[in-house]
Design a protein around this motif. Structure first.
Motif, short mmCIF file in Angstrom:
data_model
loop_
_atom_site.label_atom_id
_atom_site.label_comp_id
_atom_site.label_asym_id
_atom_site.label_seq_id
_atom_site.Cartn_x
_atom_site.Cartn_y
_atom_site.Cartn_z
N UNK A 149 0.93 -1.22 -0.16
CA UNK A 149 -0.12 0.05 -0.04
C UNK A 149 0.85 1.35 -0.10
N UNK A 150 1.95 1.15 0.84
CA UNK A 150 2.89 2.33 1.12
C UNK A 150 3.57 2.78 -0.38
N UNK A 151 4.08 1.38 -0.96
CA UNK A 151 4.76 1.46 -2.30
C UNK A 151 3.84 2.12 -3.22
N UNK A 152 2.80 1.54 -3.39
CA UNK A 152 1.79 1.98 -4.51
C UNK A 152 1.27 3.51 -4.35
N UNK A 153 1.04 3.99 -3.33
CA UNK A 153 0.62 5.19 -3.11
C UNK A 153 1.67 6.24 -3.11
N UNK A 154 2.93 5.91 -2.82
CA UNK A 154 4.06 6.73 -3.31
C UNK A 154 4.16 6.98 -4.73
N UNK A 155 4.13 5.78 -5.51
CA UNK A 155 4.37 5.85 -6.94
C UNK A 155 3.23 6.50 -7.56
N UNK A 156 1.86 6.65 -6.99
CA UNK A 156 0.87 7.25 -7.48
C UNK A 156 0.97 8.80 -7.45
N UNK A 157 1.98 9.05 -6.19
CA UNK A 157 2.29 10.55 -6.04
C UNK A 157 3.12 10.99 -7.00
N UNK A 158 4.19 10.04 -7.11
CA UNK A 158 5.19 10.58 -8.04
C UNK A 158 4.93 10.51 -9.51
N UNK A 159 3.76 9.71 -9.92
CA UNK A 159 3.33 9.59 -11.25
C UNK A 159 2.43 10.91 -11.45
N UNK A 160 1.76 11.25 -10.51
CA UNK A 160 0.71 12.62 -10.78
C UNK A 160 1.65 13.69 -10.75
N UNK A 161 2.48 13.78 -9.96
CA UNK A 161 3.61 14.96 -9.87
C UNK A 161 4.41 15.03 -11.03
N UNK A 162 5.08 13.76 -11.84
CA UNK A 162 5.69 14.01 -12.86
C UNK A 162 5.02 14.53 -14.07
N UNK A 163 3.68 13.93 -14.02
CA UNK A 163 2.57 14.37 -14.98
C UNK A 163 2.43 16.13 -14.98
N UNK A 164 2.33 16.39 -13.79
CA UNK A 164 2.03 17.91 -13.60
C UNK A 164 3.16 18.52 -14.05
N UNK A 165 4.33 18.17 -13.60
CA UNK A 165 5.57 18.89 -13.98
C UNK A 165 5.81 19.07 -15.67
#
Ligand SMILES: O=C(O)CCC(=O)C(=O)O
Ligand SMILES: [Fe+2]
Length: 359
Positions: free
Chosen positions: A124-140
């Protein structure tokens, strides 16, 4: 290149190991051995190997048209023992007890099956963090920030239809929303590792009586924000997936945040029940032409009341393309809700428009 490398020498080692694996995989591909190439990269690689994770996404998509799929078998939907007949709403089981007979009786007999603790807390921790990274990378990337193009967490691979990710035309992205899992190759790598760990390929092969596949468009990571009681669209995913009678599906939706019921984050509002038909859309007070109208939902809810199951992070629910549901926004919500939504198709009935993904 390795995402989390600390020192140059480790990076070099990682690089040569990954490039060695990639060249072995190319050898297998040129012999037509797509599955073996996928297995090799998946079992010996890591989500940290940027090129390897991207190659795997492309291979998984390309493999579908290279592999042989059976004709759909003629005993669908499968018989089940109706073991949950007495349960009101959705039945639930602990992941450690889950069997294919539960899955059949849950999806086909009750419209869905809640599986408690299907994802352990570390994942759960790993995938949540990956979702944050994914959405942040897309935003940037959408905001053309310097360096954003090199961020491995959001990258549109060549085989994904739609071409390179384009953000022209004023598309605005924030750290809230959803993304195709394949647009984050490291995240796709991790999610499949998780599926393997819980034995999902075997379970779904028993369920469909053939091999399951994922798809580009119906495999989604999501972070939903509280929305003050807003009404999301009631829908059946069968509405969007072509011929609902012909396809065979199972969605595994996993909550990565405590949500639904009395929790502080948006859950899912869903109808249980056995009815397996595609409902009219765009009528009976529906705000959009793709949603089921609230009056029709209210009528159906007289027999099968709307449920908003309480999920703890790591709990999941299986349902198929006939289930009627929507995101459940309450007035009291204060927290974002993360989820992993993965629609699986029987390989022989996978809709090409969704771009099947071999796993
Ligand atoms: O995560 C949500 O709120 C919506 C999920 C959904 O519609 C689905 O899994 O089919
Ligand atoms: Fe849905």
């Amino acid at each position: 290149m390795s995402i989390d490398s600390v020192g140059a020498s480790r990076q070099d080692d990682g690089m040569s190991a990954a490039s060695e694996l990639l060249s072995q995989a190319e050898g297998l591909v040129s012999d037509g051995q797509y599955r073996a190439a996928i297995d090799l990269l998946e079992s010996s690689g890591s989500h940290n190997d940027v090129e390897l994770a991207r190659r795997l996404v492309n291979l998984r998509i390309d493999a579908y048209s290279q592999l042989n799929w059976p004709e759909p078998h003629d005993h669908w939907p499968p018989a089940h023992d109706n073991r949950f007949a007495q349960v009101e709403g959705f039945p639930e089981v602990e992941f450690s007890d889950l069997t294919v007979d539960d899955l059949k009786a849950g999806i086909l007999g009750k419209g869905g099956l809640i599986v408690r603790n299907i994802m352990r807390p570390e994942w759960v921790e790993v995938i949540r963090e990956s979702i944050d990274r994914t959405l942040e990378a897309r935003r940037a990337l959408a905001e053309e920030e310097p360096g954003a193009e090199g961020n491995p967490w959001y990258f549109r691979c060549d085989s994904v239809n739609g071409g390179p990710a384009q953000f022209r035309g004023g598309t605005r992205y924030t750290n809230i929303g959803s993304a195709w899992t394949v647009d984050s190759p490291p995240c796709a790598f991790q999610a499949i590792k998780f599926f393997r760990e819980i034995g999902l390929p075997q379970l779904l092969t028993e369920y469909f009586e053939e091999q399951p596949v994922l798809s580009v468009r119906k495999w989604v990571v999501r972070c939903a924000a509280p929305n003050n009681g807003a009404s999301a669209g009631w829908h059946q995913d069968g509405q969007f997936l072509g011929d609902a009678d012909a396809i065979r599906t199972a969605n595994l939706w996993v909550a990565l945040t405590d949500c639904g019921g009395d929790a502080q984050a948006p859950g899912m509002e869903m109808l249980s029940g056995t009815e397996r038909k595609i409902l009219e859309v765009g009528t009976r007070g529906a705000p959009f032409n793709w949603t089921v109208g609230p009056e029709l939902v209210a009528e159906l809810a007289e027999r099968n009341p709307v449920q908003c199951p309480r999920f703890n992070a790591g709990d999941g629910i299986f349902f198929d393309h006939y289930n009627l549901h929507r995101t459940g926004f309450g007035q009291n919500h204060t927290q974002n809700r993360y989820a992993l939504e993965s629609w699986f198709f029987a390989g022989s009935t996978a809709p090409m428009k969704q771009q099947p993904v071999v796993f």
